[in-house]
Enzyme design. Structure first.
Site, PDB file in Angstrom:
ATOM      1  N   CYS A 126       0.696  -0.612  -0.301  1.00 56.16           N
ATOM      2  CA  CYS A 126      -0.055   0.144  -0.073  1.00 56.16           C
ATOM      3  C   CYS A 126       0.827   1.617   0.124  1.00 56.16           C
ATOM      4  O   CYS A 126       0.222   2.552   0.003  1.00 56.16           O
ATOM      5  CB  CYS A 126      -0.931   0.023   1.445  1.00 56.16           C
ATOM      6  SG  CYS A 126      -2.015  -1.411   0.996  1.00 56.16           S
TER       7      CYS A 126
ATOM      8  N   HIS B 179      -3.460   7.197   2.690  1.00 61.78           N
ATOM      9  CA  HIS B 179      -3.341   5.898   1.588  1.00 61.78           C
ATOM     10  C   HIS B 179      -5.082   5.384   2.803  1.00 61.78           C
ATOM     11  O   HIS B 179      -5.008   5.687   4.198  1.00 61.78           O
ATOM     12  CB  HIS B 179      -2.422   4.618   2.177  1.00 61.78           C
ATOM     13  CG  HIS B 179      -3.003   3.209   2.171  1.00 61.78           C
ATOM     14  ND1 HIS B 179      -3.759   2.798   1.247  1.00 61.78           N
ATOM     15  CD2 HIS B 179      -3.331   2.392   2.917  1.00 61.78           C
ATOM     16  CE1 HIS B 179      -4.018   1.769   0.477  1.00 61.78           C
ATOM     17  NE2 HIS B 179      -4.029   1.788   2.282  1.00 61.78           N
TER      18      HIS B 179
ATOM     19  N   ASN C  79     -10.749  -0.303  -0.124  1.00 68.39           N
ATOM     20  CA  ASN C  79      -8.513  -0.185   0.287  1.00 68.39           C
ATOM     21  C   ASN C  79      -8.469  -0.608  -1.046  1.00 68.39           C
ATOM     22  O   ASN C  79      -8.503  -2.224  -1.429  1.00 68.39           O
ATOM     23  CB  ASN C  79      -8.140  -0.926   1.178  1.00 68.39           C
ATOM     24  CG  ASN C  79      -6.525  -0.836   1.657  1.00 68.39           C
ATOM     25  OD1 ASN C  79      -6.251  -0.538   0.427  1.00 68.39           O
ATOM     26  ND2 ASN C  79      -6.579  -1.519   2.687  1.00 68.39           N
TER      27      ASN C  79
HETATM   28  N1  COA Z   1     -18.884  -8.119  10.275  1.00 67.58           N
HETATM   29  C1  COA Z   1     -19.217  -8.250  11.146  1.00 67.58           C
HETATM   30  N2  COA Z   1     -18.578  -8.189  12.143  1.00 67.58           N
HETATM   31  C2  COA Z   1     -17.430  -8.595  12.409  1.00 67.58           C
HETATM   32  C3  COA Z   1     -16.811  -8.341  10.833  1.00 67.58           C
HETATM   33  C4  COA Z   1     -17.764  -8.404  10.707  1.00 67.58           C
HETATM   34  N3  COA Z   1     -16.890  -7.659   9.422  1.00 67.58           N
HETATM   35  N4  COA Z   1     -15.400  -8.342  11.428  1.00 67.58           N
HETATM   36  C5  COA Z   1     -15.162  -8.890  12.776  1.00 67.58           C
HETATM   37  N5  COA Z   1     -17.106  -8.461  13.733  1.00 67.58           N
HETATM   38  C6  COA Z   1     -16.580  -8.770  14.825  1.00 67.58           C
HETATM   39  C7  COA Z   1     -15.209  -9.280  15.700  1.00 67.58           C
HETATM   40  O1  COA Z   1     -16.016 -11.198  15.442  1.00 67.58           O
HETATM   41  C8  COA Z   1     -15.608  -8.558  17.193  1.00 67.58           C
HETATM   42  O2  COA Z   1     -16.876  -9.210  17.370  1.00 67.58           O
HETATM   43  P1  COA Z   1     -16.377  -9.897  19.438  1.00 67.58           P
HETATM   44  O3  COA Z   1     -17.085  -8.415  19.829  1.00 67.58           O
HETATM   45  O4  COA Z   1     -17.948 -10.726  19.062  1.00 67.58           O
HETATM   46  O5  COA Z   1     -15.943 -10.977  19.445  1.00 67.58           O
HETATM   47  C9  COA Z   1     -16.219  -7.683  16.900  1.00 67.58           C
HETATM   48  O6  COA Z   1     -16.747  -7.232  15.788  1.00 67.58           O
HETATM   49  C10 COA Z   1     -15.279  -6.483  16.776  1.00 67.58           C
HETATM   50  O7  COA Z   1     -13.718  -7.172  15.943  1.00 67.58           O
HETATM   51  P2  COA Z   1     -12.507  -6.399  15.800  1.00 67.58           P
HETATM   52  O8  COA Z   1     -11.619  -7.643  14.849  1.00 67.58           O
HETATM   53  O9  COA Z   1     -12.497  -5.490  17.030  1.00 67.58           O
HETATM   54  O10 COA Z   1     -13.437  -4.822  14.913  1.00 67.58           O
HETATM   55  P3  COA Z   1     -12.133  -4.362  14.600  1.00 67.58           P
HETATM   56  O11 COA Z   1     -13.413  -2.643  15.441  1.00 67.58           O
HETATM   57  O12 COA Z   1     -11.172  -3.714  14.855  1.00 67.58           O
HETATM   58  O13 COA Z   1     -12.138  -3.927  13.583  1.00 67.58           O
HETATM   59  C11 COA Z   1     -11.533  -3.706  10.716  1.00 67.58           C
HETATM   60  C12 COA Z   1     -11.842  -4.898  12.217  1.00 67.58           C
HETATM   61  C13 COA Z   1     -10.415  -5.161  10.451  1.00 67.58           C
HETATM   62  C14 COA Z   1     -12.207  -3.191  10.396  1.00 67.58           C
HETATM   63  C15 COA Z   1      -9.939  -2.931  11.028  1.00 67.58           C
HETATM   64  O14 COA Z   1      -9.290  -3.548  12.587  1.00 67.58           O
HETATM   65  C16 COA Z   1      -9.140  -2.597  10.028  1.00 67.58           C
HETATM   66  O15 COA Z   1      -9.860  -1.475   9.768  1.00 67.58           O
HETATM   67  N6  COA Z   1      -8.140  -2.785  10.908  1.00 67.58           N
HETATM   68  C17 COA Z   1      -6.874  -1.928   9.623  1.00 67.58           C
HETATM   69  C18 COA Z   1      -7.176  -2.866   8.418  1.00 67.58           C
HETATM   70  C19 COA Z   1      -6.625  -2.310   7.256  1.00 67.58           C
HETATM   71  O16 COA Z   1      -6.134  -0.872   7.056  1.00 67.58           O
HETATM   72  N7  COA Z   1      -5.314  -3.091   6.186  1.00 67.58           N
HETATM   73  C20 COA Z   1      -4.608  -2.553   5.537  1.00 67.58           C
HETATM   74  C21 COA Z   1      -3.477  -1.727   5.848  1.00 67.58           C
HETATM   75  S1  COA Z   1      -3.235  -1.501   4.535  1.00 67.58           S
END
Ligand code: COA
Length: 320
Positions: free
Chosen positions: A111, A245, A275
Site C-alpha cells: 500500500c 492511503h 482499500n
Molecule cells: N462483520 C461483522 N462483525 C465483524 C466483522 C464483520 N466483517 N469482522 C469482525 N467482526 C466482529 C468480531 O468478531 C468482533 O466480535 P466480538 O466482539 O463478538 O468478538 C467484533 O466484530 C469486533 O472485531 P474487531 O476485529 O475488534 O473489529 P475492529 O473494530 O478492529 O474492525 C477492521 C476490524 C478490520 C475493520 C479494523 O481492525 C481495521 O480496519 N484494521 C486495519 C485494516 C487495514 O487497514 N488493513 C490494510 C492496511 S494497508
C-alpha cells in the site's frame, strides 16, 4: 530540481459490489462495515486485468498532461497483484501506450507503493537522469481475497491510478520511508510456491491482523507526517491537503485528530472504492484533480502505509 504532477488518470472496474452483496457471502452487514471502515462499495475486476487497468489509467494521465507518450523517459508501476510474473506490468504499459524510449519496471511495496514510486522518480529527477516520468499503481486484490473471510473481504477493492511527473526548477522535497520487517506477519499473502510448501489453506489469500495494522497506522502515520515536515523545514499550516492511503475512515480521522487538522483536509473516497492498496492514492488524486479542488502551487503531503510493514511520505507542489 523538483517533481510536479502535470497529469492524472484512473480506472475503476465496471462491476460494483456493495456491502449487501458481501453480506450474502459472509456473516456481516452494511451498518457494521460502514461504521467500522467507512466503506459502502468497491469495484471488482471481473473482466479487467491488472495490465488493462494500469494502461487505462496511464492513457488518461498522459492525455490529461497533454504530452506525447514518446516524451516519457521512465515508467514505474507499483503493484502487488500483477497478472503474470513476467513480463512486468510497466513494460506492458510501455508497449500499450507507445512510450518507446522509456525505462520501465515494477515495484512491490504494497500500500506504500505509489508514494515509494513517486519518491524514486523524484530521486531520478534530482540526480538529473530523467525529466518526465509516468507513475502507475494498479491492483486486482479481489483475486487475492478470501471471500469466506469477513476480516478481510469487506475491505479490499480493485482499480488503478496514474500520474505524469515532470522535473522543474524549484525546491526539492526530501522523502521519508521506513520499514519494519519484524511486523511483517501482520499482513501477508503467500504465492503458489509458498502455499505448496506449507500445504493448502487460507494462506493463499491476504491474511491480516486487523487490530495490529490499525494500531500501526494510527501511531506511525502522524509520526511520518511530522518527520516529513521537519525534514523539509515546512510548517504544518503550509500543507493544503493530506492525501493518505485509503484504508479505513477511522484511521484517517484518527490521524487528522492526532496532528490537529480538520478532517476535510484529508480527502477520502474509500467509501466508493474500498482499500485498493497502492492504487488508492493516485485514484484519489485523480478524483480531486478532476473535481477542480487542487490549485497550482497547493502543497500536498502524501502518506502511504501497509504490508511489509512499510510507511512512506513526501511533499509535492501541485503543478497543473
Ligand atoms: N462483520 C461483522 N462483525 C465483524 C466483522 C464483520 N466483517 N469482522 C469482525 N467482526 C466482529 C468480531 O468478531 C468482533 O466480535 P466480538 O466482539 O463478538 O468478538 C467484533 O466484530 C469486533 O472485531 P474487531 O476485529 O475488534 O473489529 P475492529 O473494530 O478492529 O474492525 C477492521 C476490524 C478490520 C475493520 C479494523 O481492525 C481495521 O480496519 N484494521 C486495519 C485494516 C487495514 O487497514 N488493513 C490494510 C492496511 S494497508
Amino acid at each position: 530540481m523538483s517533481a510536479v504532477i502535470c497529469g492524472t488518470g484512473s480506472y475503476a472496474p465496471n462491476y460494483i459490489m456493495d456491502n449487501d452483496r458481501i453480506a450474502e457471502l459472509v456473516e456481516t452487514n452494511d451498518t457494521w462495515i460502514q461504521e467500522r471502515t467507512g466503506i459502502r462499495q468497491r469495484h471488482i475486476a471481473k473482466e479487467e486485468t491488472t495490465v488493462y487497468m494500469a494502461c487505462e489509467a496511464a492513457k488518461r494521465a498522459v492525455e490529461c498532461a497533454g504530452i506525447s507518450p514518446e516524451e516519457i523517459e521512465l515508467i514505474i508501476v507499483a503493484t502487488l497483484s500483477s497478472d503474470v510474473i513476467l513480463p512486468c506490468t510497466a513494460c506492458e504499459v510501455q508497449r500499450e501506450i507507445g512510450a518507446k524510449g522509456a525505462a520501465a519496471f515494477d515495484i512491490n511495496a504494497a500500500c506504500s507503493g505509489f508514494v515509494i514510486a513517486y519518491n524514486m522518480a523524484d530521486a531520478f529527477f534530482a540526480a538529473g537522469q530523467y525529466k518526465t516520468a509516468l507513475i502507475v499503481a494498479a491492483e486486482s486484490l479481489s483475486h487475492l481475497t478470501d471471500w469466506t473471510d469477513r476480516n478481510t473481504c469487506i475491505l479490499f477493492g480493485d482499480g488503478a491510478g496514474a500520474a505524469v511527473l515532470k522535473s522543474v526548477p524549484g525546491k526539492h522535497f526530501l522523502s521519508v520511508t521506513h520499514s519494519d520487517g519484524e511486523k511483517g506477519w501482520a499482513l501477508t499473502c503467500k504465492n503458489r510456491l509458498a502455499v505448496e510448501k506449507s500445504g493448502f489453506g487460507r494462506e493463499f489469500y491476504i491474511d491480516m491482523n486487523g487490530q495490529e495494522i490499525f494500531k500501526f497506522a494510527v501511531r506511525k502515520v502522524p509520526e511520518l507526517i511530522r518527520e516529513v515536515l521537519r525534514k523539509n523545514g515546512v510548517k504544518q499550516e503550509e500543507i493544503d491537503w493530506f492525501v493518505v492511503h485509503q484504508a479505513n475512515c477511522r484511521i484517517l480521522e484518527a490521524v487528522a485528530r492526532h496532528i490537529g487538522e480538520p478532517s476535510w483536509k484529508f480527502p477520502m473516497n474509500l467509501q466508493s472504492y474500498g482499500n485498493t492498496s497502492s492504487a488508492s492514492i493516485p485514484l484519489l488524486l485523480d478524483e480531486i484533480n478532476r473535481q477542480g479542488k487542487l490549485k497550482k502551487g497547493d502543497k500536498i503531503l502524501l502518506a502511504g502505509f501497509g504490508a511489509g510493514l512499510t510507511w512512506s511520505g513526501n511533499i509535492l507542489e501541485w503543478g497543473i
